[in-house]
Scaffold this motif. Sequence first.
Motif, mmCIF file in Angstrom:
data_model
loop_
_atom_site.group_PDB
_atom_site.id
_atom_site.type_symbol
_atom_site.label_atom_id
_atom_site.label_comp_id
_atom_site.label_asym_id
_atom_site.label_seq_id
_atom_site.Cartn_x
_atom_site.Cartn_y
_atom_site.Cartn_z
ATOM 1 N N HIS A 163 0.845 -1.187 0.000
ATOM 2 C CA HIS A 163 0.000 0.000 0.000
ATOM 3 C C HIS A 163 0.884 1.241 0.000
ATOM 4 N N TRP A 164 0.684 2.060 -1.008
ATOM 5 C CA TRP A 164 1.470 3.282 -1.183
ATOM 6 C C TRP A 164 0.575 4.357 -1.724
ATOM 7 N N PRO A 165 0.427 5.526 -1.157
ATOM 8 C CA PRO A 165 1.136 6.002 0.028
ATOM 9 C C PRO A 165 0.789 5.158 1.256
ATOM 10 N N ILE A 166 1.516 5.423 2.309
ATOM 11 C CA ILE A 166 1.427 4.581 3.492
ATOM 12 C C ILE A 166 -0.015 4.563 4.003
ATOM 13 N N LEU A 167 -0.569 3.373 4.099
ATOM 14 C CA LEU A 167 -1.977 3.176 4.416
ATOM 15 C C LEU A 167 -2.392 3.826 5.726
ATOM 16 N N GLU A 168 -1.681 3.562 6.799
ATOM 17 C CA GLU A 168 -2.092 4.040 8.112
ATOM 18 C C GLU A 168 -2.017 5.562 8.221
ATOM 19 N N ARG A 169 -1.040 6.166 7.572
ATOM 20 C CA ARG A 169 -0.851 7.602 7.710
ATOM 21 C C ARG A 169 -1.728 8.385 6.750
ATOM 22 N N ASP A 170 -1.838 7.933 5.503
ATOM 23 C CA ASP A 170 -2.518 8.707 4.488
ATOM 24 C C ASP A 170 -3.928 8.218 4.182
ATOM 25 N N GLY A 171 -4.283 7.050 4.695
ATOM 26 C CA GLY A 171 -5.597 6.513 4.402
ATOM 27 C C GLY A 171 -5.742 6.079 2.961
ATOM 28 N N GLY A 172 -4.626 5.950 2.248
ATOM 29 C CA GLY A 172 -4.654 5.600 0.836
ATOM 30 C C GLY A 172 -4.957 4.139 0.611
ATOM 31 N N THR A 173 -5.420 3.850 -0.578
ATOM 32 C CA THR A 173 -5.727 2.464 -0.918
ATOM 33 C C THR A 173 -4.989 2.026 -2.171
ATOM 34 N N GLU A 174 -4.141 2.876 -2.738
ATOM 35 C CA GLU A 174 -3.403 2.497 -3.944
ATOM 36 C C GLU A 174 -2.399 1.405 -3.621
ATOM 37 N N LEU A 175 -2.390 0.374 -4.440
ATOM 38 C CA LEU A 175 -1.456 -0.722 -4.251
ATOM 39 C C LEU A 175 -0.422 -0.721 -5.364
ATOM 40 N N VAL A 176 0.796 -1.111 -5.022
ATOM 41 C CA VAL A 176 1.850 -1.310 -6.010
ATOM 42 C C VAL A 176 2.461 -2.678 -5.756
ATOM 43 N N SER A 177 2.986 -3.293 -6.799
ATOM 44 C CA SER A 177 3.593 -4.621 -6.695
ATOM 45 C C SER A 177 5.090 -4.489 -6.438
ATOM 46 N N ARG A 178 5.567 -5.229 -5.440
ATOM 47 C CA ARG A 178 6.996 -5.229 -5.115
ATOM 48 C C ARG A 178 7.456 -6.644 -4.802
ATOM 49 N N CYS A 179 8.735 -6.904 -5.022
ATOM 50 C CA CYS A 179 9.323 -8.166 -4.560
ATOM 51 C C CYS A 179 9.598 -8.007 -3.061
ATOM 52 N N GLY A 180 9.850 -9.106 -2.381
ATOM 53 C CA GLY A 180 10.084 -9.074 -0.941
ATOM 54 C C GLY A 180 11.229 -8.159 -0.523
ATOM 55 N N PRO A 181 12.420 -8.266 -1.159
ATOM 56 C CA PRO A 181 13.526 -7.390 -0.762
ATOM 57 C C PRO A 181 13.232 -5.906 -0.971
ATOM 58 N N CYS A 182 12.579 -5.555 -2.064
ATOM 59 C CA CYS A 182 12.255 -4.138 -2.304
ATOM 60 C C CYS A 182 11.211 -3.638 -1.314
ATOM 61 N N HIS A 183 10.262 -4.496 -0.939
ATOM 62 C CA HIS A 183 9.271 -4.106 0.064
ATOM 63 C C HIS A 183 9.940 -3.866 1.412
ATOM 64 N N SER A 184 10.865 -4.742 1.785
ATOM 65 C CA SER A 184 11.587 -4.558 3.055
ATOM 66 C C SER A 184 12.404 -3.275 3.047
ATOM 67 N N ALA A 185 13.063 -2.988 1.922
ATOM 68 C CA ALA A 185 13.869 -1.766 1.814
ATOM 69 C C ALA A 185 12.985 -0.522 1.908
ATOM 70 N N LYS A 186 11.823 -0.556 1.239
ATOM 71 C CA LYS A 186 10.890 0.575 1.299
ATOM 72 C C LYS A 186 10.375 0.757 2.713
#
Length: 95
Positions: free
Chosen positions: A58-81
């Motif tokens: 979820h990007w922008p950050i779900l809890e802070r922005d209330g956004g619902t846009e999703l993007v696809s990431r691999c596990g390492p890139c998600h951890s880095a983000k």
Amino acid sequence: MLRGRVVPYRSHTPLPLRANPYNTRAWKLARASQLASEPYCVDHLKRGQYVLATVADHWPILERDGGTELVSRCGPCHSAKTARYDGGFGNPVHA
């Protein structure tokens, strides 16, 4: 002094399975739909690489922005983000 097994440090208590939003049917459907429509990691695509995504982030950050846009990431890139933007590993949360 503790004897026997080592107890790992936890910064928070995990949610019970029922309370975890990632265990809901709606989230599982949204994740599957996202990964089916965009199967490659967005961060790797920016570098011209084709790596299959495993996480619907979820990007922008779900809890802070209330956004619902999703993007696809691999596990390492998600951890880095997560470490970079979401305050993971003790880093500050970016606004």
